[in-house]
Design an enzyme around this catalytic site. Sequence first.
Site, mmCIF file in Angstrom:
data_model
loop_
_atom_site.group_PDB
_atom_site.id
_atom_site.type_symbol
_atom_site.label_atom_id
_atom_site.label_comp_id
_atom_site.label_asym_id
_atom_site.label_seq_id
_atom_site.Cartn_x
_atom_site.Cartn_y
_atom_site.Cartn_z
ATOM 1 C CE1 TYR A 94 -3.943 2.730 1.076
ATOM 2 C CE2 TYR A 94 -2.212 3.392 2.343
ATOM 3 C CZ TYR A 94 -3.493 3.273 1.670
ATOM 4 O OH TYR A 94 -3.992 4.708 2.118
ATOM 5 C CE LYS A 115 -3.650 5.545 -1.277
ATOM 6 N NZ LYS A 115 -4.911 6.720 -2.270
#
Lengths: 325, 325
Positions: A150, A154
């Site tokens: 994640y 990002k």
Amino acid sequence: MTSILVIGAAGMVGRKLVDALIARQHLRGTELSKLTLVDVVEPDVPTDAPCPVSAIACDFSAEGTAEKLISDRPDVIFHLAAIVSGESESDYDKGYRINLDGSRHLFEAIRKAGDNYCPRVVYTSSIAVFGAPFPDPIPDDFHLTPLTSYGTQKAIGEMLLADLTRRGMMDGIGIRLPTIVVRPGKANLAASSFFSGIIREPLNGQEAILPVDDDVLHWMASPRSAVAFLIHAAELDGEAIGPRRNLTMPGVAATVAEEIEALRKIGGEARVKLIRREPNEIIQRIVGGWPRRFDAARATSLGFKADSSFEAIVRTYIEEEGISV
Amino acid sequence: MTSILVIGAAGMVGRKLVDALIARQHLRGTELSKLTLVDVVEPDVPTDAPCPVSAIACDFSAEGTAEKLISDRPDVIFHLAAIVSGESESDYDKGYRINLDGSRHLFEAIRKAGDNYCPRVVYTSSIAVFGAPFPDPIPDDFHLTPLTSYGTQKAIGEMLLADLTRRGMMDGIGIRLPTIVVRPGKANLAASSFFSGIIREPLNGQEAILPVDDDVLHWMASPRSAVAFLIHAAELDGEAIGPRRNLTMPGVAATVAEEIEALRKIGGEARVKLIRREPNEIIQRIVGGWPRRFDAARATSLGFKADSSFEAIVRTYIEEEGISV
């Protein structure tokens, strides 16, 4: 007149953002002309909007979808859509498809739109772009070494946004949100869930599990602050930001003990007694790898404002959710 | 037995790497079993190799190509292929296609290969992942804020490499190379070309143009050091590196004045007189945005060694290229 596209409009922050936009009725100095709400489930259409609102259920990462979503050239795009940390870790393909390819498709669609289309894109990044070991506090120029897929996705989104913005292909700003506390609703499976739970559950007369030590320090912001960050990012003068378009948002660093103290002050000792300590080594270890405190000097100098204290965060929750104490 | 795939084998560093591998005949403690050389033009096949060598001309970024290149499961993959900085800036699509998509296809092909295939992948990154303003020296934990598309693409490759390695899907190490000096051959159009040119041209009895001030400081390594970095990265114990798999390589920080002084010492005053000062504001500005000096503490502690001085860099060039002085 400002037209707005919100991708990820059905999520907790997305809904509060839409409510705030409708309440203020303007953005970037002009009235709202159109609001397009997108999510994987159809977002609710608010009834009190000062402009036309359309709601679309779609997978924004699918081939050709981003092109359709920007076909009427929204002036401001809030990109909040993401697969959360836990699921990005358990489902490799899904995380990369939505969080990386989805963001890239959106940015590429903007780049290729022609007509000098150059919307302000507000991209929600996360403090998960950083990975332990950390200095305390973490400075604005600390390197990006995510320890999750994640966080990796990002961070890559941040890089693409900065490069396309530098090249004049879009006008992006990435904001790294702290952990949002107090989340309304039910506990979820996120390892960070208890930071909200130990406030929310006792205030609702329910027991809460505390899986970590009282001295655990964490970086937090209220949902109201998160919405204010998004709106401020949409209105910020691009020139003032400079080439480093991704900003760590200011937050409140509070220990679990300080959280409990705020609960005691606002809700009383009886509610504090609803917190049950049940140490969980796995959660303790995960939380130990997270950032704890930032020196968010750049964002602060650009006018982003943190909650004033953890107590203020709790009072915001009580006020927004209509809790009686 | 160690089988090796070199992607980008026809470039200057790639050729020197292949020569060095053949000269040492082993890698990671075992003899070479196979050498596969790949580039967009067919790499030369060395005649003195101790093992079978195959040379392939292909676009490694094309759909399905990476799968073929790893079909015989090389133990070590050197990924040196890239569109250089200038071209990545002038041709947006080509830069992203080769530098980002190409690297991602390669990593994904490895991930999906099955059979617990987990090769050591040595990825050449660049100090272009950093962008001004800089502290002096730049520490290992300085953030990645590239100011070029090339640097952005390299930084994204670093992130993907780190995430897949963390997840056990490959065994990657990224090394950020300094500017390679003295490059043999002719001057090219890179803004950094003069750092080599002011040594190479005078040593060959030719005039060299110096477009910047004498006090410009830059971070450099010889081609021989670059090759040694690659081989050391291939042999390094993965456990020792930890989760931060991308390392800034040690180099020599030297000013233009120090370059000229080394030329004077080695080649004499007559050769120094072949340097013609012709200030160029554009080049001066570009070079001003580049990193100048690093504290490459992590790489140094892991055994990567810089050239001992700029003078040593010049002597390496003379020796490798058979220049008489």
